[in-house]
Design an enzyme around this catalytic site. Structure first.
Site, mmCIF file in Angstrom:
data_model
loop_
_atom_site.group_PDB
_atom_site.id
_atom_site.type_symbol
_atom_site.label_atom_id
_atom_site.label_comp_id
_atom_site.label_asym_id
_atom_site.label_seq_id
_atom_site.Cartn_x
_atom_site.Cartn_y
_atom_site.Cartn_z
ATOM 1 N N SER A 240 0.811 -1.226 0.000
ATOM 2 C CA SER A 240 0.000 0.000 0.000
ATOM 3 C C SER A 240 0.839 1.269 0.000
ATOM 4 O O SER A 240 0.394 2.311 -0.479
ATOM 5 C CB SER A 240 -0.945 0.007 1.205
ATOM 6 O OG SER A 240 -0.227 0.109 2.420
ATOM 7 N N PHE A 362 0.044 9.882 7.764
ATOM 8 C CA PHE A 362 -0.692 8.625 7.880
ATOM 9 C C PHE A 362 0.021 7.473 7.175
ATOM 10 O O PHE A 362 1.017 7.657 6.508
ATOM 11 C CB PHE A 362 -2.151 8.783 7.436
ATOM 12 C CG PHE A 362 -2.398 8.926 5.958
ATOM 13 C CD1 PHE A 362 -1.387 8.987 5.030
ATOM 14 C CD2 PHE A 362 -3.709 8.999 5.484
ATOM 15 C CE1 PHE A 362 -1.635 9.098 3.673
ATOM 16 C CE2 PHE A 362 -3.979 9.123 4.135
ATOM 17 C CZ PHE A 362 -2.940 9.168 3.232
ATOM 18 N N GLU A 363 -0.500 6.250 7.396
ATOM 19 C CA GLU A 363 0.091 5.006 6.870
ATOM 20 C C GLU A 363 1.535 4.844 7.343
ATOM 21 O O GLU A 363 2.388 4.343 6.612
ATOM 22 C CB GLU A 363 0.039 4.999 5.334
ATOM 23 C CG GLU A 363 -1.299 4.607 4.765
ATOM 24 C CD GLU A 363 -1.470 3.107 4.622
ATOM 25 O OE1 GLU A 363 -0.468 2.374 4.605
ATOM 26 O OE2 GLU A 363 -2.618 2.664 4.538
ATOM 27 N N GLY A 364 1.817 5.258 8.554
ATOM 28 C CA GLY A 364 3.180 5.231 9.072
ATOM 29 C C GLY A 364 3.848 6.558 8.784
ATOM 30 O O GLY A 364 4.045 6.928 7.625
ATOM 31 N N GLN A 369 9.057 5.665 8.332
ATOM 32 C CA GLN A 369 9.546 5.154 7.046
ATOM 33 C C GLN A 369 11.065 5.268 6.949
ATOM 34 O O GLN A 369 11.745 4.365 6.440
ATOM 35 C CB GLN A 369 8.890 5.899 5.884
ATOM 36 C CG GLN A 369 7.367 5.893 5.882
ATOM 37 C CD GLN A 369 6.781 4.518 6.097
ATOM 38 O OE1 GLN A 369 7.235 3.532 5.523
ATOM 39 N NE2 GLN A 369 5.761 4.437 6.934
#
Length: 381
Positions: A240, A362-364, A369
């Site tokens: 994703s 968002f999403e980490g 990352q």
């Protein structure tokens, strides 16, 4: 053009048409009202965007990650909130498609593919945010079902979904090896929606608290065996994050497209200097956006080719944080180029800037990352 490339171009053409003709006219209102758009759901379902990664045997399109990124990028040029719907549907679906039993797949996937059902991905918790290994939501096996208690926060589509992909700890002392996923249906006793968040950006997506209070879930709704949840999460997020990067690329490209249109209407580029300073600034933005696009589609290609011996999680993380950092830079500079006009809602640039900031988080978060990349580099040595 080979069949795979033809398929991808068909998705690009379709997403471009839907983005321009359906999403763009609604983007400003979606942001201003801050409400989830069921019109967008209907349109995206009609064109197959919400069943893209579901296998054909369950009524899906069986698309690849590159097509996924293409669709998200094209839609995000006009509205990040709308593009996020495609991402969240895929993220909620992937653990089931990747690790669910045949019985669970038959129960969930056709409903999503054929009945326009929505699904969300419930991972983040109030105490730990991006630290997925520290999940506190507990699932205790009692006979032929689990009793689940906990809270999830900042769950995209948490207030509008038909199914909830929920990650819990079944063996807290085993950390990542004790994480287990479940699919819980809307209306299950004990499952409720708490606070709906009012966000600065991507305001048209529903972001909610999901509360699990003695929720009884049959064993058949467990995703795979106990303890495989962490690996299902990572396989899902690795797929994703390139799409999140593609969303950032779309937002940045949309800002550049608008700048060029705005500048041409006001003769920005008709100057004695060849080329004009404004155009040179846009050129610099475009170079960075193309660099973002390259790493996004490189990481997507790795996923599609199931590359062996390559740390795909590193490239996936790079795609997410680099593209979103560039989107933040490009949209901020775009607002600056319009001076006080850029601050007004008459132009989409301030909305794009707010959306870009959300994508960094968002999403980490982008800090997470970078940590993934650092860990992979050290592990490789």
């Amino acid at each position: 053009m080979d069949p795979v490339e033809q398929m991808r171009e068909n998705w690009r053409r379709k997403a471009k048409e839907v983005g321009k003709n359906f999403v763009a006219p609604r983007a400003s209102e979606i942001d201003a009202r801050g409400e989830f758009s069921w019109e967008i759901v209907e349109e995206f379902a009609r064109h197959g965007f919400l069943r893209l990664l579901i296998p054909k045997q369950y009524g899906g399109e069986e698309g690849d990650i590159t097509s996924f990124c293409i669709i998200v990028e094209e839609l995000a040029r006009y509205c990040a909130s709308s593009a996020l719907l495609v991402v969240v549907q895929a993220v909620g679906t992937m653990p089931v498609a990747l690790g669910g039993s045949e019985e669970l797949k038959e129960r969930v996937l056709p409903h999503l593919a054929k009945k326009k059902g929505l699904i969300c991905f419930c991972l983040t918790e109030p105490e730990f945010g991006s630290d997925a290994a520290s999940i506190r939501t507990k699932a205790i096996l009692e006979g032929d079902s689990y009793r689940i208690n906990g809270r999830k926060c900042f769950i995209t589509n948490g207030g509008v979904s038909d199914f909830y992909t929920v990650f819990t700890t079944t063996q807290p002392d085993r950390r990542i090896e004790g994480i287990t996923g479940f699919v819980i249906e809307k209306g299950t006793p004990g499952l409720s929606v708490g606070k709906i968040e009012e966000k600065m950006g991507i305001r048209g997506s529903n972001t909610a608290e999901v509360i699990l209070d003695d929720v009884r879930v049959p064993i058949r709704q467990r995703i795979g065996e106990e303890g495989v949840g962490w690996w299902l999460m990572m396989r899902t997020l690795n797929r994703s994050r390139p799409a999140i990067g593609a969303m950032a690329v779309g937002v940045a490209q949309g800002a550049i497209d608008y700048l060029i249109q705005y500048g041409q209407q006001r003769d920005w580029f008709v100057k004695k200097e060849v080329p004009s300073p404004s155009l040179l600034e846009i050129v610099e933005m475009m170079v960075e956006v193309e660099a973002s696009r390259a790493i996004v589609y490189k990481s997507a290609q790795m996923m599609d080719e199931k590359a062996k011996g390559i740390p795909v999680q590193m490239f996936s993380a790079m795609a997410k944080y680099f593209a979103s950092d560039i989107a933040m830079k490009v949209t901020t500079n775009a607002v600056q180029m319009l001076h006080w006009e850029g601050l007004t809602a008459r132009h989409p640039l301030e909305r794009m800037m707010r959306d870009a900031k959300v994508i960094q988080i968002f999403e980490g978060t982008n800090q997470i990352q970078r940590a993934v990349v650092a860990h992979t580099l050290l592990k490789g040595k």
